[in-house]
Write an enzyme that holds these catalytic residues in place. Structure first.
Site: not given
Ligand code: RIB
Length: 314
Positions: A41, A142, A186, A224, A226, A250, A253-256, A287
């Site tokens: 989440g 969300e 992103n 962001t 990547g 993977d 959650a990299a952005g989070d 991450a």
């Protein structure tokens, strides 16, 4: 002045993740790995990232009275996150995300919000009690938009800095951006928002899209990107903060991770946005080398060793 804090109002989901060789096109069926279930989440991920970065962090949100809710509570109980304002609602399932991850680490995510949809104004007001100048509020989309807007107004009225991660992009984003001090998106989200603001469907590129959003909203913008790191609007143009080169498995959650670390950096020095972005880019790069959402988020003492072993981009 007391300790500067990071407040998060947002989603808590059980992430159902399946690995695929490639992400299927519309109408296509592919076979995948067995399904793993982990805590995630965007709200929970960002709170954990801020806490692992060293910030005093509180999350406000809702889970269902079910096994997925227990899974998330168990994951958060091992973190330095204040969870006193994570509520449990009966009769509505915990939010659930269906995630596919391909061999290059790219993903697709579908979220069924469930209990996240029941978050109320009163719960948000109670959770934000005491927020003030120097504190940061992280918001994602969300949870219902009126609740997000209520949280943003409460934080702004109290003098806190409001950071909005406009994910997923809603149909009417303009009103929310009026309440944001900083927008973090992103590339896909930035293009989508810029098109809505310009009233066209042209692809403008990062610089033009950022200029459109800044002109229409007045909020600062960070994008962001990547493996390309992140882009920030500096007033007279766009600056790039590059990412270390890593082997991505993977991107979930990299952005989070980026946003949690960004807020923790700004909590230490609110005037050094570029420094906070550098910190956040390194954390996000770590991450993506690990599977999962909360499971993939590094602790701050991991950043030196992991990124020292990678090659900086020229
Ligand atoms: O940003 C990644 C997150 O998006 C996942 O953990 C999933 O739950 C969705 O909220």
């Amino acid at each position: 002045m007391g300790e500067r804090r990071v407040f998060v109002v947002g989603s808590l989901n059980a992430d159902h993740r399946v690995q695929v060789t490639r992400i299927p096109a519309a109408g296509e069926t592919v076979l995948g790995s067995s399904v793993t279930v982990g805590a995630g989440g965007k709200g929970a991920n960002q709170a954990v990232a801020a806490a692992r970065a060293g910030a005093a962090t509180r999350i406000v949100g809702v889970v269902g009275q079910d096994g997925d809710g227990d899974l998330i509570r168990t994951a958060l109980s091992g973190e330095s996150v204040d969870t006193h304002h994570v509520h449990t609602v009966a009769g509505t399932p915990t939010g659930r995300a269906l995630i596919t991850v391909d061999d290059s680490g790219e993903n697709t995510i579908v979220v069924s919000p469930g209990a996240n949809s029941t978050l109320s104004r009163d719960e948000v007001s109670a959770g934000l009690a005491g927020i003030g100048a120097g504190d940061h509020l992280l918001l994602q989309l969300e949870t219902p938009m009126p609740i997000v807007a209520h949280a943003a107004r409460a934080a702004r009225d109290a003098g806190a800095t409001v950071v909005v991660n406009a994910a997923p992009v809603p149909s009417a984003v303009e009103n929310l951006l009026d309440l944001a001090d900083l927008l973090v998106v992103n590339e896909h989200e930035l293009a989508d928002i810029a098109q809505r603001m310009r009233g066209d469907d042209a692809r403008g590129g990062i610089e033009d899209d950022m200029a459109a959003v800044v002109a229409a909203s007045g909020a600062g913008v960070v994008c962001t990107a990547g493996s390309a790191g992140a882009f920030v609007w500096s007033g007279d143009g766009v600056a790039n903060v590059p990412s270390p080169t890593v082997a991505a498995v993977d991107s979930t959650a990299a952005g989070d991770t980026f946003i949690g670390y960004l807020a923790a950096g700004l909590a230490v020095d609110p005037d050094d946005l570029t420094g906070a972005i550098r910190y956040a880019v390194r954390a996000a790069a770590v991450a993506v080398t690990r599977p999962g959402a909360i499971d993939s988020i590094p602790h701050r003492d991991e950043l030196e060793t992991v990124t020292a072993a990678t090659k900086e981009r020229p």
